[in-house]
Design an enzyme around this catalytic site. Sequence first.
Site, PDB file in Angstrom:
ATOM      1  CB  SER A   1      -0.925  -0.001   1.219  1.00 14.58           C
ATOM      2  OG  SER A   1      -1.911  -0.995   1.066  1.00 14.58           O
TER       3      SER A   1
ATOM      4  CE  LYS B   1      -5.585  -1.222   1.666  1.00 19.85           C
ATOM      5  NZ  LYS B   1      -4.254  -1.766   1.932  1.00 19.85           N
TER       6      LYS B   1
ATOM      7  CE  LYS C   1       0.510   4.130   6.541  1.00 25.04           C
ATOM      8  NZ  LYS C   1       1.302   2.944   6.171  1.00 25.04           N
TER       9      LYS C   1
END
Lengths: 287, 287
Positions: free
Chosen positions: B92, B166, B234
């Site tokens: 990711s 994502k 995050k």
Amino acid sequence: MQIAVLGTGLMGAPMGANLLKAGFDLTVWNRSTAKAQPLAAQGATVADTAADAVAGKDVVITMLSDGPTVLALVDQIAPALRQGALWIDMSSTRPEEARAQAARLSPLGVAHLDAPVSGGTKGAESGSLAIMVGGKAETFATATPVFEAMGRPTHVGPSGTGQLSKLCNQAIVAVTIGAVAEAMFLAESGGADPAALRAALQGGFADSTILQQHGARMTTGDFNPGGLSKFQLKDLDNVLNEARAHDLTLPVTQHIRDRFAYFVEDMAGGELDHSGLYLELKRQNGL
Amino acid sequence: MQIAVLGTGLMGAPMGANLLKAGFDLTVWNRSTAKAQPLAAQGATVADTAADAVAGKDVVITMLSDGPTVLALVDQIAPALRQGALWIDMSSTRPEEARAQAARLSPLGVAHLDAPVSGGTKGAESGSLAIMVGGKAETFATATPVFEAMGRPTHVGPSGTGQLSKLCNQAIVAVTIGAVAEAMFLAESGGADPAALRAALQGGFADSTILQQHGARMTTGDFNPGGLSKFQLKDLDNVLNEARAHDLTLPVTQHIRDRFAYFVEDMAGGELDHSGLYLELKRQNGL
């Protein structure tokens, strides 16, 4: 078991039809009689007045527009109810209005359940409504066969908690629409294919009926209702009223409520589907 | 087809095992070699260096901690790649980092796909990951058999849009947690049984994996991770960075990001599951 259904509108009519299919002896009443007539062809008795409809019945079901309408009807026809009867209000009301109904019926020996539904006209027609039931557990047990003719009932707690659960349902739906709007907007702005994105997320943690159905509306721009934005705003106001009654702050619900208020009041979006919150997001972004 | 997997941690190891099961010729490398050894017993070759692992291979798969780590590896081992190879980054990262990888590999005649996943270690083990793929459609087509050994791939658009998808996934998950926290809190404060409420909403518009799984964590108070709140923060910062790159305002995502920041930084909740946002809501309410 003899049942009276008061209110045979978009929801009440198919719910009544499913009670007939399940073999219940059904009497119906509606303020405008024309809407009750189709049920007569299916075997229901159509009563001229609400009091006539409920006289001697075991179960009274109300499916009306709001809490004050139900409460007025309770006051009007309570003398016609027999002791030992059960009043099930399946309308969407405020929890305190459900408790007020129960309190006025209790001295007459009439039991009460608040049992709002989720699933819309499709769920009402197919007999697959989610039914959230507040009231005494033993009362719920006696009413289960009635509920199961219309959908899937769950007893969630004491009087008023059926309506409370419906408010929780509405809050989650509204905030999820806000989340999906931002995800769709970001995806499109960054060059992803939104239909492929929805397919990719299917079955994962981010997936929901809102993502698949309302997300598709956002990308095609189809905001024909569906669920009206003005009703979503009313529901969110009810959620926040209920929160205040318990001295609670619900910040994300409040945030989404304020955006629906802007969409309904300043962008004339009240008659559009609640997925139209996407248009409010675009407006905030100068589009 | 000869495949190298770089990074055999919690996710990369079971993904490599599924590639072996599907019959691919597999070479693996991990910074700490011990984590790569179990795959040797299943038939993989363990390489001493990343450059050794990728030399002559058709496909290189990276499953590493973040974008800068992947980009550093690209720069380090690019000379060892053969022309016509394909680099699939399943880590990711930020969308711009995915595009930077593709840009550095393209002059070497190495194709690139960004293909982050959703589904966690369970999905990796069962080979049922949702795989969001950005890059050229024809490159995606050649890689489909590789992806299908690990899960369900969807091509969502050009380079970077896999990572963008994502981020959209993470934004929806975080906001839905905020919605479910408020619904659970209201339901409990009003005396509804939260487990019954979740059962009642099952299958309806408000239902989601977040409601069922994370909602249950909120009522039992089990905030052992799961998905860490510090990673959620995050992710949300990455979502908002990406939004800013497109000059977008995403108000509900921003609101939830600020609450996660408070939970992580002021309430020391970073190591707790992201459903711990429920504790931040209670704190806001003086509890």
